[in-house]
Design a protein around this motif. Structure first.
Motif, mmCIF file in Angstrom:
data_model
loop_
_atom_site.group_PDB
_atom_site.id
_atom_site.type_symbol
_atom_site.label_atom_id
_atom_site.label_comp_id
_atom_site.label_asym_id
_atom_site.label_seq_id
_atom_site.Cartn_x
_atom_site.Cartn_y
_atom_site.Cartn_z
ATOM 1 N N ARG A 90 15.344 14.044 -19.195
ATOM 2 C CA ARG A 90 14.571 14.342 -20.414
ATOM 3 C C ARG A 90 14.967 13.409 -21.551
ATOM 4 O O ARG A 90 14.117 12.964 -22.327
ATOM 5 C CB ARG A 90 14.799 15.807 -20.816
ATOM 6 C CG ARG A 90 13.996 16.803 -19.974
ATOM 7 C CD ARG A 90 14.120 18.218 -20.495
ATOM 8 N NE ARG A 90 15.447 18.786 -20.227
ATOM 9 C CZ ARG A 90 15.789 19.381 -19.075
ATOM 10 N NH1 ARG A 90 14.891 19.471 -18.085
ATOM 11 N NH2 ARG A 90 16.986 19.883 -18.904
ATOM 12 N N ALA A 91 16.260 13.109 -21.668
ATOM 13 C CA ALA A 91 16.704 12.212 -22.733
ATOM 14 C C ALA A 91 16.161 10.799 -22.545
ATOM 15 O O ALA A 91 15.842 10.110 -23.531
ATOM 16 C CB ALA A 91 18.226 12.185 -22.789
ATOM 17 N N LEU A 92 16.019 10.371 -21.277
ATOM 18 C CA LEU A 92 15.555 9.003 -20.999
ATOM 19 C C LEU A 92 14.064 8.944 -20.660
ATOM 20 O O LEU A 92 13.549 7.859 -20.345
ATOM 21 C CB LEU A 92 16.375 8.412 -19.847
ATOM 22 C CG LEU A 92 17.888 8.290 -20.094
ATOM 23 C CD1 LEU A 92 18.580 7.728 -18.857
ATOM 24 C CD2 LEU A 92 18.171 7.412 -21.305
ATOM 25 N N ASN A 93 13.448 10.127 -20.719
ATOM 26 C CA ASN A 93 12.012 10.196 -20.449
ATOM 27 C C ASN A 93 11.674 9.667 -19.044
ATOM 28 O O ASN A 93 10.770 8.845 -18.859
ATOM 29 C CB ASN A 93 11.224 9.398 -21.508
ATOM 30 C CG ASN A 93 9.742 9.771 -21.513
ATOM 31 O OD1 ASN A 93 9.377 10.899 -21.159
ATOM 32 N ND2 ASN A 93 8.897 8.834 -21.896
ATOM 33 N N GLU A 108 27.446 11.907 -20.632
ATOM 34 C CA GLU A 108 27.399 12.693 -21.876
ATOM 35 C C GLU A 108 26.928 14.110 -21.601
ATOM 36 O O GLU A 108 27.430 15.070 -22.185
ATOM 37 C CB GLU A 108 26.449 12.047 -22.886
ATOM 38 C CG GLU A 108 26.959 10.777 -23.521
ATOM 39 C CD GLU A 108 25.934 10.195 -24.486
ATOM 40 O OE1 GLU A 108 24.971 10.926 -24.834
ATOM 41 O OE2 GLU A 108 26.075 9.024 -24.878
ATOM 42 N N THR A 109 25.916 14.262 -20.711
ATOM 43 C CA THR A 109 25.270 15.566 -20.522
ATOM 44 C C THR A 109 25.806 16.322 -19.318
ATOM 45 O O THR A 109 25.848 17.557 -19.326
ATOM 46 C CB THR A 109 23.758 15.390 -20.344
ATOM 47 O OG1 THR A 109 23.508 14.661 -19.134
ATOM 48 C CG2 THR A 109 23.157 14.633 -21.524
ATOM 49 N N ASP A 155 18.846 17.104 -17.891
ATOM 50 C CA ASP A 155 18.997 16.724 -19.302
ATOM 51 C C ASP A 155 18.973 15.209 -19.463
ATOM 52 O O ASP A 155 18.415 14.680 -20.436
ATOM 53 C CB ASP A 155 20.306 17.270 -19.863
ATOM 54 C CG ASP A 155 20.282 18.782 -20.028
ATOM 55 O OD1 ASP A 155 19.174 19.363 -19.971
ATOM 56 O OD2 ASP A 155 21.369 19.379 -20.191
ATOM 57 N N THR A 156 19.569 14.504 -18.513
ATOM 58 C CA THR A 156 19.565 13.038 -18.580
ATOM 59 C C THR A 156 18.141 12.507 -18.457
ATOM 60 O O THR A 156 17.733 11.606 -19.213
ATOM 61 C CB THR A 156 20.442 12.451 -17.467
ATOM 62 O OG1 THR A 156 21.776 12.936 -17.624
ATOM 63 C CG2 THR A 156 20.443 10.935 -17.514
ATOM 64 N N THR A 173 21.597 5.021 -17.787
ATOM 65 C CA THR A 173 21.519 6.310 -17.112
ATOM 66 C C THR A 173 22.915 6.894 -16.876
ATOM 67 O O THR A 173 23.144 8.088 -17.086
ATOM 68 C CB THR A 173 20.780 6.163 -15.773
ATOM 69 O OG1 THR A 173 19.483 5.602 -16.011
ATOM 70 C CG2 THR A 173 20.625 7.508 -15.078
ATOM 71 N N LYS A 187 24.347 8.244 -20.189
ATOM 72 C CA LYS A 187 23.706 9.485 -20.615
ATOM 73 C C LYS A 187 24.129 10.633 -19.712
ATOM 74 O O LYS A 187 24.359 11.760 -20.180
ATOM 75 C CB LYS A 187 22.182 9.307 -20.609
ATOM 76 C CG LYS A 187 21.422 10.506 -21.152
ATOM 77 C CD LYS A 187 21.859 10.898 -22.561
ATOM 78 C CE LYS A 187 21.553 9.806 -23.576
ATOM 79 N NZ LYS A 187 21.908 10.254 -24.957
ATOM 80 N N TYR A 188 24.247 10.374 -18.410
ATOM 81 C CA TYR A 188 24.657 11.440 -17.500
ATOM 82 C C TYR A 188 26.091 11.885 -17.812
ATOM 83 O O TYR A 188 26.402 13.084 -17.780
ATOM 84 C CB TYR A 188 24.568 10.969 -16.041
ATOM 85 C CG TYR A 188 25.075 12.006 -15.080
ATOM 86 C CD1 TYR A 188 24.298 13.115 -14.748
ATOM 87 C CD2 TYR A 188 26.358 11.908 -14.531
ATOM 88 C CE1 TYR A 188 24.779 14.093 -13.889
ATOM 89 C CE2 TYR A 188 26.848 12.880 -13.679
ATOM 90 C CZ TYR A 188 26.048 13.972 -13.360
ATOM 91 O OH TYR A 188 26.540 14.947 -12.508
#
Length: 382
Positions: free
Chosen positions: A344-347, A335-336, A341-342, A329, A332-333
């Protein structure tokens, strides 16, 4: 050649010698029509003197008892001087071969008494003499050009060694360096680094440019070759077309633009550090914007400041599954930069993302939603 032919030919040569002044003027009028000659450091007196010597030696060698020894000596002198005067080689060779045109026009003049058949029998000899003269001029021109380039390269290396030496040059030394290298002390410069092997290729490409580009300075240091050139840019906005061509199909590290000659040392250090940081078999242009995280991590690690130590030891307090989800997490955070957005990317739900970031802060004391902490975490997770 029959004896009678020999006498007649020697007579034609001597009659033509009597027209030497007119031949020289004809040659000068045609040669000086070439802008490269008119705009060079070559003086009309120098050209006139060389023309007199050349025609005299050619006529001497055309006699039945003549030799080319003097002509070869004159060719060496002319080739060497024209290289020093920076007369383009193609212009020089055109001028030398004008000797044949002017000489033949005068040999063939009825006033010199040459019969057409006699001229035909000697045409090959005249052309071969002038052509051999041109070949010797070219040989010595190229040899002198190599010597000049080597001397210039030695001088550039000497002053670049002062620029990149162990001690920072003083202001007066920078003035001398800028003057010797013919570059502006207060200008802006691009500095790039390649491997030494690729540096050989770039130098070869520089020599092969259709229009010679002397604005590129090169300097070997350690395992790298540095390339420095002036730029009108204050910040790097991509390599110019010539540089792209020079560095094609290889890895090249480009430092931020050096503002003034005094900053070129730091730019060179940056370019070398970026180059050292690149993975093996890399290609393309690498800049500080591309590599700052990896460069920072390596430099900190070299002095014992491995930033991973501010994250990973503290996450040993949680379970392996929890640690995996938290790090996933956080990455991804970073990155975004967005909770939504994080998620949604990790569902997963936005609140789940926030809870994991809060857990990361609880364990490590680092809040990745704060830019200062985020920068440290970005490097630590490299």
């Amino acid at each position: 050649m029959f004896d009678h032919d020999t006498e007649r030919w020697d007579d034609v040569v001597e009659r033509t010698r009597g027209r030497l002044d007119a031949m020289v003027e004809q040659f000068l009028a045609r040669a000086m029509a070439d802008p490269a000659y008119a705009d060079s450091a070559l003086t009309a007196e120098d050209l006139r003197r060389a023309s007199v010597q050349s025609f005299t030696a050619i006529l001497d060698s055309l006699r039945s008892d003549g030799t080319a020894d003097v002509l070869i000596s004159i060719a060496e002198s002319i080739g060497t001087r024209r290289a020093r005067q920076a007369v383009p080689l193609d212009s020089l060779l055109r001028a030398v071969r004008l000797d044949f045109t002017v000489l033949w026009d005068n040999l063939a003049d009825p006033a010199c008494g040459a019969e057409p058949a006699l001229l035909v029998r000697n045409a090959g000899r005249v052309w071969a003499t002038v052509d051999a003269f041109a070949a010797h001029v070219q040989e010595h021109y190229l040899a002198e050009q190599v010597a000049i380039e080597q001397a210039d390269a030695d001088l550039r290396r000497q002053y670049l060694s002062q620029l990149f030496g162990p001690t920072r040059p003083t202001g007066a030394a920078l003035d001398r360096i800028a003057g010797a290298l013919r570059i502006p002390k207060t200008g802006h410069f691009c500095v790039a680094a390649t491997s030494r092997d690729d540096g050989v290729t770039v130098r070869r490409r520089l020599r092969a440019l259709t229009r010679r580009d002397d604005s590129f300075l090169t300097y070997d240091v350690g395992h790298h070759t540095l390339f420095i050139w002036p730029t009108a840019q204050t910040a790097l906005a991509g390599l110019p077309p010539t540089a792209k061509e020079l560095f094609a199909d290889m890895a090249v590290a480009v430092a931020p633009v050096a503002r003034g000659l005094v900053r070129v040392r730091e730019a060179a250090a940056a370019a070398r550090e970026i180059m050292t940081d690149l993975p093996m078999d890399s290609t393309g242009v690498a800049t500080l914007s591309d590599r700052w995280r990896s460069v920072t991590r390596h430099l900190l690690a070299d002095v014992g400041c491995e930033l991973g130590q501010i994250v990973f030891p503290y996450l040993e307090k949680c379970t392996e599954l929890e640690r995996t989800k938290i790090l996933e997490t956080v990455r991804k955070y970073l990155e975004t930069g967005s909770l939504g957005d994080t998620g949604r990317a990790l569902n997963c739900h936005r609140n789940t993302v926030l809870n994991r970031l809060n857990a990361f802060e609880k364990y490590t004391g680092l809040d990745v939603q704060r830019p200062y902490d985020a920068a440290a975490v970005i490097i630590s997770l490299e």
